[in-house]
Motif scaffolding. Structure first.
Motif, PDB file in Angstrom:
ATOM      1  N   ILE A  75     -56.100   7.393 -23.249  1.00 42.12           N
ATOM      2  CA  ILE A  75     -55.205   6.112 -22.988  1.00 42.12           C
ATOM      3  C   ILE A  75     -53.949   6.493 -22.099  1.00 42.12           C
ATOM      4  N   THR A 122     -62.916   5.870 -27.973  1.00 39.22           N
ATOM      5  CA  THR A 122     -61.893   5.638 -27.058  1.00 39.22           C
ATOM      6  C   THR A 122     -61.247   7.196 -27.129  1.00 39.22           C
ATOM      7  N   VAL A 147     -54.066  -0.086 -29.613  1.00 40.30           N
ATOM      8  CA  VAL A 147     -55.540   0.101 -28.913  1.00 40.30           C
ATOM      9  C   VAL A 147     -56.770  -0.153 -29.787  1.00 40.30           C
ATOM     10  N   VAL A 190     -55.813  -4.602 -25.385  1.00 39.62           N
ATOM     11  CA  VAL A 190     -54.643  -3.380 -25.527  1.00 39.62           C
ATOM     12  C   VAL A 190     -53.241  -4.266 -25.730  1.00 39.62           C
ATOM     13  N   GLN A 199     -58.052   2.322 -20.525  1.00 36.16           N
ATOM     14  CA  GLN A 199     -58.784   3.078 -21.744  1.00 36.16           C
ATOM     15  C   GLN A 199     -60.266   3.635 -21.710  1.00 36.16           C
TER      16      GLN A 199
END
Length: 243
Positions: A64, A61, A52, A33, A149
């Motif tokens: 965050i 994902t 990301v 990231v 993450q």
């Protein structure tokens, strides 16, 4: 001929293995990231994007979490809507207060959390940017934005290690925003020049006045001398009275 073919095949297999090893190590290191841009000026406002990438081959994902550093509070923090995501903002008390446009702020944003809608997220092979606006940026040399993450399979990548200048990059580096001091204001130099010019003008005026006064004095002296000479000449022409 058979030996040459076997040697060529062995060499090819070796090169393939080496390439796979190198790429295997290089891939994850290049996919962490980051914050973009990576540099800004202290005291300014700026728009930044947390980039990301998804490192998983099977999971998405879905969350965050970005932690703003405690030693560098920011008075104004705002986010841009990201389709398919919601954002939660957490704040903390700050002491001493932060001054922003003449106002004293006793709270600052401490954490931003983006959560993907059900079935959404950053899928394998994709990346997503999360735009934020920050300012005025603090008077420090950097802001370390420690980030978590979370994947749909429950795994969590912790991008929290602070990189050290001149050292090898850590395995899980945190995004870092470098901050540089603002340039010195150029207004001081013209002001000094203007003062010097004024002093020169004053000196010139004083010199001119002295010259004028000198000329006037000289003319007055010459006039007095001429009058004295006329009086003396008249005295010599007039007869002396007899007793």
């Amino acid at each position: 001929m058979i030996r040459l073919r076997r040697s060529a095949s062995a060499a090819a297999l070796t090169l393939t293995a080496v390439a796979a090893t190198v790429l295997g190590f290089a891939g994850p290191a290049a996919a962490h990231v980051t914050v973009n841009p990576k540099e800004a000026t202290q005291g300014s406002y700026g728009r930044f994007a947390l980039r990301v990438p998804n490192e998983s081959d099977t999971a998405s994902t879905v969350k965050i979490e970005v932690n703003l550093p405690e030693n560098a509070p920011v008075g104004s923090v705002s986010t841009m809507p990201v389709p398919g995501w919601t954002v939660a903002v957490e704040k903390r008390k700050v002491d001493p207060p932060i001054e922003v446009h003449g106002s004293q702020l006793t709270e600052a944003v401490s954490k931003l959390t983006w959560t993907a809608a059900a079935g959404g997220g950053v899928k394998p092979g994709e990346f997503q940017e999360f735009p934020i606006s920050l300012g005025p940026l603090p008077q420090v040399d950097k802001m370390v934005l420690k980030t978590l993450q979370t994947y749909s399979d429950g795994n969590v990548s912790r991008w929290i290690e602070e990189p050290t200048p001149g050292a090898e990059e850590p395995e899980n580096p945190a995004p870092v925003l470098a901050l540089t001091p603002a340039a010195a204001s150029p207004s001081a130099a013209p002001a000094s020049a203007a003062t010097a010019a004024k002093d020169d003008d004053d000196d010139d005026d004083s010199g001119s006045t002295a010259i004028v006064l000198g000329v006037v004095g000289l003319l007055a002296g010459l006039g007095g001398l001429a009058l004295g000479g006329l009086a003396f000449a008249r005295t010599r022409r007039e007869p002396t009275p007899k007793s």
